[in-house]
Design a protein around this motif. Structure first.
Motif, short mmCIF file in Angstrom:
data_model
loop_
_atom_site.label_atom_id
_atom_site.label_comp_id
_atom_site.label_asym_id
_atom_site.label_seq_id
_atom_site.Cartn_x
_atom_site.Cartn_y
_atom_site.Cartn_z
N LEU A 100 40.08 52.72 55.89
CA LEU A 100 38.95 52.30 55.06
C LEU A 100 39.21 52.67 53.60
CD1 LEU A 100 36.05 51.21 54.69
CD2 LEU A 100 35.24 53.56 55.12
N ALA A 101 39.67 53.89 53.35
CA ALA A 101 39.97 54.31 51.98
C ALA A 101 41.04 53.43 51.35
CB ALA A 101 40.40 55.78 51.96
N TRP A 102 42.05 53.07 52.12
CA TRP A 102 43.13 52.20 51.64
C TRP A 102 42.56 50.85 51.20
CZ3 TRP A 102 48.61 52.94 51.70
CH2 TRP A 102 49.37 51.78 51.50
N ASP A 103 41.74 50.25 52.04
CA ASP A 103 41.18 48.93 51.73
C ASP A 103 40.24 49.00 50.53
OD1 ASP A 103 42.56 47.92 53.89
OD2 ASP A 103 40.84 47.90 55.24
N ILE A 104 39.44 50.06 50.46
CA ILE A 104 38.54 50.21 49.32
C ILE A 104 39.33 50.42 48.04
CG2 ILE A 104 36.82 51.73 48.25
CD1 ILE A 104 35.64 52.19 51.00
N ARG A 105 40.38 51.19 48.10
CA ARG A 105 41.19 51.45 46.91
C ARG A 105 41.74 50.14 46.34
NH1 ARG A 105 42.19 54.19 42.30
NH2 ARG A 105 44.41 54.20 41.80
N VAL A 106 42.16 49.25 47.22
CA VAL A 106 42.67 47.95 46.75
C VAL A 106 41.58 47.21 45.98
CG1 VAL A 106 43.47 45.67 47.48
CG2 VAL A 106 44.41 47.72 48.55
N MET A 107 40.39 47.10 46.58
CA MET A 107 39.31 46.37 45.92
C MET A 107 38.86 47.08 44.64
SD MET A 107 35.86 45.62 45.38
CE MET A 107 34.65 46.19 46.56
N ASP A 108 38.83 48.40 44.68
CA ASP A 108 38.43 49.17 43.50
C ASP A 108 39.33 48.86 42.32
OD1 ASP A 108 36.79 51.08 42.24
OD2 ASP A 108 38.18 52.70 42.68
N MET A 109 40.63 48.77 42.57
CA MET A 109 41.56 48.50 41.48
C MET A 109 41.60 47.03 41.11
SD MET A 109 42.58 51.33 40.35
CE MET A 109 44.00 50.91 39.34
N GLN A 110 41.34 46.15 42.06
CA GLN A 110 41.23 44.73 41.71
C GLN A 110 40.07 44.50 40.75
OE1 GLN A 110 41.19 43.27 45.91
NE2 GLN A 110 42.56 41.69 45.11
N ALA A 111 39.00 45.28 40.91
CA ALA A 111 37.81 45.14 40.06
C ALA A 111 37.90 45.99 38.80
CB ALA A 111 36.57 45.52 40.85
N PRO A 167 42.87 39.78 40.29
CA PRO A 167 41.72 40.53 39.78
C PRO A 167 40.40 40.03 40.36
CG PRO A 167 42.45 38.92 38.16
CD PRO A 167 43.47 38.89 39.28
N ILE A 168 39.45 40.93 40.46
CA ILE A 168 38.05 40.57 40.68
C ILE A 168 37.38 40.75 39.33
CG2 ILE A 168 35.90 41.14 41.88
CD1 ILE A 168 37.59 42.22 44.18
N ALA A 169 37.11 39.65 38.67
CA ALA A 169 36.65 39.68 37.27
C ALA A 169 35.16 40.01 37.23
CB ALA A 169 36.94 38.35 36.59
N ILE A 170 34.82 41.28 37.29
CA ILE A 170 33.42 41.67 37.39
C ILE A 170 32.64 41.41 36.10
CG2 ILE A 170 33.81 43.35 39.21
CD1 ILE A 170 33.17 44.61 35.71
N GLU A 171 33.35 41.01 35.06
CA GLU A 171 32.64 40.64 33.83
C GLU A 171 32.04 39.24 33.92
OE1 GLU A 171 36.96 39.35 33.13
OE2 GLU A 171 35.86 40.95 34.17
N THR A 172 32.31 38.53 35.03
CA THR A 172 31.77 37.19 35.26
C THR A 172 30.79 37.22 36.43
OG1 THR A 172 33.45 36.50 36.88
CG2 THR A 172 34.00 36.25 34.52
N ALA A 173 29.93 36.20 36.51
CA ALA A 173 28.98 36.11 37.62
C ALA A 173 29.69 35.95 38.95
CB ALA A 173 28.02 34.95 37.39
N GLU A 174 30.76 35.15 38.95
CA GLU A 174 31.51 34.94 40.19
C GLU A 174 32.16 36.24 40.66
OE1 GLU A 174 30.97 31.26 37.93
OE2 GLU A 174 31.85 33.21 37.41
N GLY A 175 32.72 36.98 39.71
CA GLY A 175 33.36 38.24 40.06
C GLY A 175 32.37 39.26 40.58
N LYS A 176 31.19 39.30 39.98
CA LYS A 176 30.15 40.22 40.46
C LYS A 176 29.76 39.88 41.90
CE LYS A 176 27.93 41.57 36.09
NZ LYS A 176 28.93 41.02 35.16
N ALA A 177 29.61 38.59 42.19
CA ALA A 177 29.22 38.18 43.54
C ALA A 177 30.31 38.55 44.55
CB ALA A 177 28.95 36.68 43.57
#
Length: 312
Positions: A245-256, A268-278
């Motif tokens: 679980l920590a491994w998978d979360i770490r990936v998403m954490d760094m993508q964002a 990237p998960i572009a959290i500065e955009t509406a799509e990225g936030k979703a």
């Protein structure tokens, strides 16, 4: 009901636990072996190395198979002991304890473990119980990593081997134009000094039990930390489930995060955009649900350990 943790009655024959140990080593090795090869070439991984620097357990230690309290691993023969004989918090079990234990074996010394880990057991129980009882908050959008990189032009880049995806100026703008509400002290304490006052919450070490919540990525990654602190009284299966679980979360954490990891194969998960936030919220919700299952399993393990100690 007999107290099987303090007076173990479940014996795992040598051939069986050796197979289980090898399967466990293979499971962990799928994650760790490629990293070891990178390190031999002098290369650090900007995403995965965190799991072995921030969390204390080495790849080698994670590969060790522990059955958990209440189980005896049988010695292979009269001249060979199970490797657990050399590991912390194990005690010897004599051959005359069970008919299927002709050469003796080894089991977790739960009394010694409980004496030395009493504070960890108590704190982890309180923290995990409080966190499990709260609803998940899913509105942080991973901005803790951005707050850590705020004013990078003054402080340098936290992950200096990878560039900022939007540059220093773009990163600063994201921080300045978003509401930041991190509840996790061990993320907040790494904020750039100028970003700390922007956080709507001001978590401290002393307020962890009051503030942790199951939507927080770092609180959920930390299930691995608590699992490692309970080794060997909890099974390697549970520890490794928390690690994955920590491994998978770490990936998403760094993508964002604000870092550009395209050269490492991460979109990237572009959290500065509406799509990225979703996209972030969808993944965060899934992780929250996974974490609650593991949180309850850890709590069950702590309750069993504590119950056995109280009745000994």
């Amino acid at each position: 009901m007999p107290n099987t943790d303090l007076n173990p009655s479940v014996v795992v024959p040598a051939e069986q636990w050796q197979q289980l140990a090898q399967s466990h080593e293979n499971r962990v090795g799928a994650y760790t072996d490629p990293l070891v090869q990178l390190h031999k070439r002098g290369v650090k991984h900007p995403v995965y190395d965190f799991l072995f620097s921030y969390y204390y357990l080495s790849a080698g230690a994670l590969k060790r198979w522990n059955p958990g309290a209440g189980i005896v691993v049988a010695n292979p023969d009269k001249n060979a002991a199970a490797p657990h004989a050399d590991w912390k918090f194990y005690r010897e079990v004599s051959p005359d304890t069970a008919a299927d234990l002709p050469h003796g074996g080894w089991t977790v010394d739960l009394e010694k473990f409980g004496a030395q880990r009493a504070r960890v057991l108590e704190f982890a129980s309180r923290l995990l119980s409080a966190t499990a009882a709260r609803p998940a908050k899913l509105s942080c959008f991973g901005l803790h990593e951005w707050a850590m990189a705020y004013k990078a032009e003054d402080h340098g880049i936290r992950h200096s081997t990878v560039p900022l995806r939007l540059g220093a100026e773009g990163t600063n703008e994201v921080v300045e134009t978003h509401k930041i509400s991190c509840s996790h002290f061990d993320a907040f304490r790494f904020y750039a000094p100028e970003a700390r006052g922007m956080n709507q919450l001001q978590p401290t070490r002393d307020t962890m039990i009051e503030m942790e919540q199951p939507g927080c990525l770092h609180a959920n990654m930390d299930l691995y930390k608590w699992a490692t602190k309970l080794i060997p009284a909890v099974s390697s299966d549970l520890v490794t489930d928390c690690f994955e679980l920590a491994w998978d979360i770490r990936v998403m954490d760094m993508q964002a995060s604000p870092y550009d990891l395209a050269d490492w194969g991460f979109d990237p998960i572009a959290i500065e955009t509406a799509e990225g936030k979703a996209e972030y919220v969808r993944a965060q919700r899934d992780f929250s649900e996974r974490s609650q299952v593991l949180r309850r399993r850890l709590l069950d393990s702590i309750e069993r350990i504590s119950s056995c100690l109280q009745t000994s």
